[in-house]
Design an enzyme around this catalytic site. Structure first.
Site, PDB file in Angstrom:
ATOM      1  N   ASP A 120      -4.864 -13.492  -2.996  1.00 25.72           N
ATOM      2  CA  ASP A 120      -4.192 -13.312  -1.745  1.00 25.72           C
ATOM      3  C   ASP A 120      -4.264 -14.614  -1.020  1.00 25.72           C
ATOM      4  O   ASP A 120      -5.502 -14.922  -0.647  1.00 25.72           O
ATOM      5  CB  ASP A 120      -4.930 -12.272  -0.889  1.00 25.72           C
ATOM      6  CG  ASP A 120      -4.557 -10.776  -1.415  1.00 25.72           C
ATOM      7  OD1 ASP A 120      -3.766 -10.773  -1.882  1.00 25.72           O
ATOM      8  OD2 ASP A 120      -4.690  -9.927  -0.621  1.00 25.72           O
ATOM      9  N   HIS A 141     -11.200 -14.321   2.789  1.00 28.89           N
ATOM     10  CA  HIS A 141     -12.379 -13.437   2.426  1.00 28.89           C
ATOM     11  C   HIS A 141     -13.527 -14.478   1.892  1.00 28.89           C
ATOM     12  O   HIS A 141     -14.810 -14.229   2.450  1.00 28.89           O
ATOM     13  CB  HIS A 141     -12.123 -12.418   1.618  1.00 28.89           C
ATOM     14  CG  HIS A 141     -11.269 -11.404   2.102  1.00 28.89           C
ATOM     15  ND1 HIS A 141     -10.753 -10.370   1.307  1.00 28.89           N
ATOM     16  CD2 HIS A 141     -10.591 -11.056   3.375  1.00 28.89           C
ATOM     17  CE1 HIS A 141     -10.066  -9.577   2.149  1.00 28.89           C
ATOM     18  NE2 HIS A 141      -9.699  -9.970   3.203  1.00 28.89           N
ATOM     19  N   HIS A 198       0.784  -1.097   0.053  1.00 27.80           N
ATOM     20  CA  HIS A 198      -0.075  -0.008  -0.190  1.00 27.80           C
ATOM     21  C   HIS A 198       1.095   1.077  -0.111  1.00 27.80           C
ATOM     22  O   HIS A 198       1.950   1.108   0.632  1.00 27.80           O
ATOM     23  CB  HIS A 198      -0.747   0.154   1.235  1.00 27.80           C
ATOM     24  CG  HIS A 198      -1.747  -1.025   1.608  1.00 27.80           C
ATOM     25  ND1 HIS A 198      -1.365  -2.302   2.316  1.00 27.80           N
ATOM     26  CD2 HIS A 198      -3.213  -0.961   1.344  1.00 27.80           C
ATOM     27  CE1 HIS A 198      -2.597  -2.930   2.363  1.00 27.80           C
ATOM     28  NE2 HIS A 198      -3.656  -2.353   1.822  1.00 27.80           N
ATOM     29  N   GLU A 241     -10.856  -6.712  -4.883  1.00 29.71           N
ATOM     30  CA  GLU A 241     -10.703  -7.784  -3.829  1.00 29.71           C
ATOM     31  C   GLU A 241     -12.155  -7.710  -3.002  1.00 29.71           C
ATOM     32  O   GLU A 241     -12.169  -6.850  -2.154  1.00 29.71           O
ATOM     33  CB  GLU A 241      -9.507  -7.237  -3.072  1.00 29.71           C
ATOM     34  CG  GLU A 241      -9.214  -8.574  -1.918  1.00 29.71           C
ATOM     35  CD  GLU A 241      -8.009  -8.395  -1.355  1.00 29.71           C
ATOM     36  OE1 GLU A 241      -6.962  -7.814  -1.791  1.00 29.71           O
ATOM     37  OE2 GLU A 241      -7.971  -8.434   0.069  1.00 29.71           O
ATOM     38  N   ASP A 261      -1.061 -12.348   1.896  1.00 25.62           N
ATOM     39  CA  ASP A 261      -1.700 -11.317   2.623  1.00 25.62           C
ATOM     40  C   ASP A 261      -1.939 -12.050   3.813  1.00 25.62           C
ATOM     41  O   ASP A 261      -3.159 -12.407   4.394  1.00 25.62           O
ATOM     42  CB  ASP A 261      -2.985 -10.948   2.007  1.00 25.62           C
ATOM     43  CG  ASP A 261      -3.462  -9.623   2.788  1.00 25.62           C
ATOM     44  OD1 ASP A 261      -2.795  -9.275   3.885  1.00 25.62           O
ATOM     45  OD2 ASP A 261      -4.475  -9.323   2.250  1.00 25.62           O
ATOM     46  N   ASP A 291       2.481   1.944   3.396  1.00 30.76           N
ATOM     47  CA  ASP A 291       3.395   1.001   3.744  1.00 30.76           C
ATOM     48  C   ASP A 291       4.624   1.457   3.556  1.00 30.76           C
ATOM     49  O   ASP A 291       5.724   1.336   4.402  1.00 30.76           O
ATOM     50  CB  ASP A 291       3.289  -0.265   3.233  1.00 30.76           C
ATOM     51  CG  ASP A 291       1.819  -0.963   3.130  1.00 30.76           C
ATOM     52  OD1 ASP A 291       1.119  -0.479   4.205  1.00 30.76           O
ATOM     53  OD2 ASP A 291       1.378  -1.859   2.365  1.00 30.76           O
ATOM     54  N   GLU A 344      -9.249 -13.495  -1.898  1.00 32.73           N
ATOM     55  CA  GLU A 344      -8.444 -13.739  -0.902  1.00 32.73           C
ATOM     56  C   GLU A 344      -9.144 -14.886  -0.007  1.00 32.73           C
ATOM     57  O   GLU A 344     -10.357 -15.017   0.062  1.00 32.73           O
ATOM     58  CB  GLU A 344      -8.479 -12.682   0.284  1.00 32.73           C
ATOM     59  CG  GLU A 344      -7.735 -12.925   1.411  1.00 32.73           C
ATOM     60  CD  GLU A 344      -7.175 -11.637   2.214  1.00 32.73           C
ATOM     61  OE1 GLU A 344      -6.844 -10.618   1.480  1.00 32.73           O
ATOM     62  OE2 GLU A 344      -7.198 -11.761   3.372  1.00 32.73           O
ATOM     63  N   ASP A 377     -11.299 -12.130  10.183  1.00 31.49           N
ATOM     64  CA  ASP A 377     -10.148 -12.165   9.035  1.00 31.49           C
ATOM     65  C   ASP A 377      -8.706 -12.541   9.782  1.00 31.49           C
ATOM     66  O   ASP A 377      -8.223 -11.330  10.121  1.00 31.49           O
ATOM     67  CB  ASP A 377     -10.108 -10.821   8.393  1.00 31.49           C
ATOM     68  CG  ASP A 377      -9.527 -10.917   6.993  1.00 31.49           C
ATOM     69  OD1 ASP A 377      -9.049 -12.262   6.533  1.00 31.49           O
ATOM     70  OD2 ASP A 377      -9.041  -9.756   6.369  1.00 31.49           O
ATOM     71  N   ASP A 398      -6.185 -14.034   8.976  1.00 30.94           N
ATOM     72  CA  ASP A 398      -4.862 -13.879   8.044  1.00 30.94           C
ATOM     73  C   ASP A 398      -3.722 -14.742   8.324  1.00 30.94           C
ATOM     74  O   ASP A 398      -2.691 -14.465   8.358  1.00 30.94           O
ATOM     75  CB  ASP A 398      -4.518 -12.319   7.937  1.00 30.94           C
ATOM     76  CG  ASP A 398      -5.351 -11.480   7.289  1.00 30.94           C
ATOM     77  OD1 ASP A 398      -5.875 -11.733   6.115  1.00 30.94           O
ATOM     78  OD2 ASP A 398      -5.316 -10.249   7.235  1.00 30.94           O
TER      79      ASP A 398
HETATM   80  C1  XUL Z   1      -7.930  -6.493   3.964  1.00 35.93           C
HETATM   81  C2  XUL Z   1      -7.092  -7.025   3.081  1.00 35.93           C
HETATM   82  C3  XUL Z   1      -6.153  -5.978   2.279  1.00 35.93           C
HETATM   83  C4  XUL Z   1      -5.994  -5.813   0.900  1.00 35.93           C
HETATM   84  C5  XUL Z   1      -5.274  -4.832   0.422  1.00 35.93           C
HETATM   85  O1  XUL Z   1      -8.661  -7.516   4.424  1.00 35.93           O
HETATM   86  O2  XUL Z   1      -7.077  -8.203   2.635  1.00 35.93           O
HETATM   87  O3  XUL Z   1      -4.776  -5.992   3.005  1.00 35.93           O
HETATM   88  O4  XUL Z   1      -5.451  -7.239   0.452  1.00 35.93           O
HETATM   89  O5  XUL Z   1      -5.812  -3.693   0.654  1.00 35.93           O
HETATM   90 CO    CO Z   2      -6.017  -8.974   0.750  1.00 35.37          CO
END
Ligand code: XUL
Ligand code: CO
Length: 442
Positions: free
Chosen positions: A298, A273, A103, A234, A341, A106, A270, A309, A311
């Site tokens: 992702d 997600h 991003h 996304e 991610d 970042d 993702e 989430d 991750d």
């Molecule tokens: C948030 C997510 C983000 C996107 C990029 O859940 O997945 O990190 O991948 O903004």
């Molecule tokens: Co993501």
């Protein structure tokens, strides 16, 4: 230059499935040819800057726990950003990751004005370009963070205030140009706060129209700057807002159809997600291929018992095999790839835990690739599907699908025929076949 990862061999080597070396790959062998591509070309791994280099382990209950010396403050923010970037590229290079993703926020600190923030980004893009040139690491995608700053509390493109919409547009213009300068293969838009908490204060139709307008401007900007990468949305069903507009692949597809953006915008799926939306990862990939909007992944994992989430790094070869199978079936990646991610657990506080997490994730995906590729090339699932639908290849089936039958005509047909024969769906048999391929993948 200070080195941050001095306890790991460089680069991490492939040692094969029997190796017990925790700092070696057991499955990811970058140059191994699988079908028509090498593993590296199939998988196109990317490291996510935000989780791995900006996050010190803080959560809503407590302060950071992770050993991240490049995040210790007190120096000029640009010097800190440069140190962090040096750490990131040292990591990418030692891991042997071909790509990274970021991003805008970042990689570069906010200034006190928009102009100053933009100048910081410019300078950090030059810095990144030099690291990329030196290491050969490439950019899978860039994205603008349109959700952290308080101005975006009510959304970015879906904000009730056009001044906030304008701010988001300006930020995206800069970030797309940064991505373009760095040769990014894609540009991602995750609708961080594009959703709502309550309909009591929300004009749903207007917000969707705003989002459609915004995305159309993104596509126009892509053309005007000559960016050749793919624009990706996304999907995510909720978090941070209670209802996110880009709920899942199907919702994104309907949105793209509605605002005439099919063929221009694709999806970055993702895994976590997908599961939050109540879908399997493989379902989302298949849905995207069906709609012709598949883009990138992702790669991460949720937790069976947690509805948020989390991750995690991917660990389940079986889950990822089913996803990889759908990816390969659709032809594999073009500009897309597998971006981790994913973040460490808060107790994984040592610096080399970053390596263990990525090595595990890359091995999981590599092994899944092997299993999925073998299933696809042996045709073990596709023949079962062909058989199951074979009735549609008969003259009768073809007539129905060609629009040459009516309800009336089919009623006559049924009156003349017997009850159709039933056939087993063979689900358990097929699941056993998948289990066998997962077991045997080598
Ligand atoms: C948030 C997510 C983000 C996107 C990029 O859940 O997945 O990190 O991948 O903004
Ligand atoms: Co993501």
């Amino acid at each position: 230059m200070t080195e941050f990862f001095t306890t790991v061999p460089s680069p991490i080597a492939y040692e094969g499935p029997d190796s017990d070396n925790p700092l070696a790959f057991r499955w990811y062998d970058a140059n191994r040819v699988v079908g028509d591509r090498t593993m590296a070309e199939h998988l196109r791994f990317a490291v996510a800057y935000w989780h791995s280099f900006n996050w010190d382990g803080f959560d809503i209950f407590g302060a950071g726990t992770l050993d991240r010396p490049w995040l210790t403050g007190g120096r000029h923010p640009m010097d800190e950003a440069k140190t962090k970037m040096a750490a990131a590229f040292e990591f990418f290079e030692k891991l042997g990751a071909p790509f990274f993703c970021f991003h805008d926020v970042d990689i570069s600190p906010a200034g006190s004005t928009f102009r100053e923030t933009a100048a910081n980004l410019d300078e950090m893009v030059d810095e990144a370009a030099a690291h990329m040139e030196r290491t050969g690491v490439q950019l899978l995608w860039g994205t603008a963070n349109l959700f952290s700053h308080p101005r975006f509390q009510a959304g970015a493109s879906t904000n009730p205030d056009p001044e906030v919409f304008a701010h988001a547009a300006a930020q995206v213009a800069n970030c797309m140009e940064a991505t373009h300068r760095l040769g990014g293969a894609n540009y991602v838009l995750w609708g961080g706060r594009e959703g709502y908490e309550t309909l009591l204060n929300t004009d749903l139709k207007r917000e969707l129209d705003q989002m459609g307008r915004f995305l159309t401007m993104v596509v126009e900007h892509k053309r005007s700057i000559g960016f050749k990468g793919t624009i990706l949305l996304e999907p995510k069903p909720f978090e941070p807002t209670k209802h996110q507009y880009d709920f899942d692949v199907a919702a994104c597809h309907a949105f793209l159809e509605r605002y005439d953006l099919i063929g221009e915008v694709f999806v970055n799926i993702e895994v976590n997600h997908a599961t939050l939306a109540g879908h399997d990862f493989a379902h989302e990939v298949a849905a995207a291929h069906t709609a012709g909007i598949f883009g990138s992944i992702d790669a991460n994992a949720g937790d069976d018992r947690l509805g948020w989430d989390v991750d995690r790094f991917p660990v389940s070869v079986e889950q990822m095999t089913l996803g990889m199978y759908e990816i390969l079936k659709g032809g594999g990646f073009t500009t897309g790839g597998l971006n981790f991610d994913a973040k460490l657990r808060r107790q994984s506080s040592e610096r080399d835990d970053l390596f263990h997490a990525h090595i595990g994730g890359m091995d999981t995906m590599a092994r899944s690739l092997l299993a999925a590729h073998a299933m696809l090339s042996d045709g073990v699932l596709s023949t079962a599907i062909e058989d199951r639908y074979s009735g549609w290849s008969t003259a009768f089936g073809k007539r129905v699908m060609a629009g040459k039958e009516t309800l009336d005509g089919l009623r006559d047909h049924v009156l003349e025929h017997h009850e159709p024969e039933r056939h087993s769906g063979r689900q358990e048999l097929l699941e056993n076949i998948v289990a066998r391929y997962v077991e045997r993948a080598r």
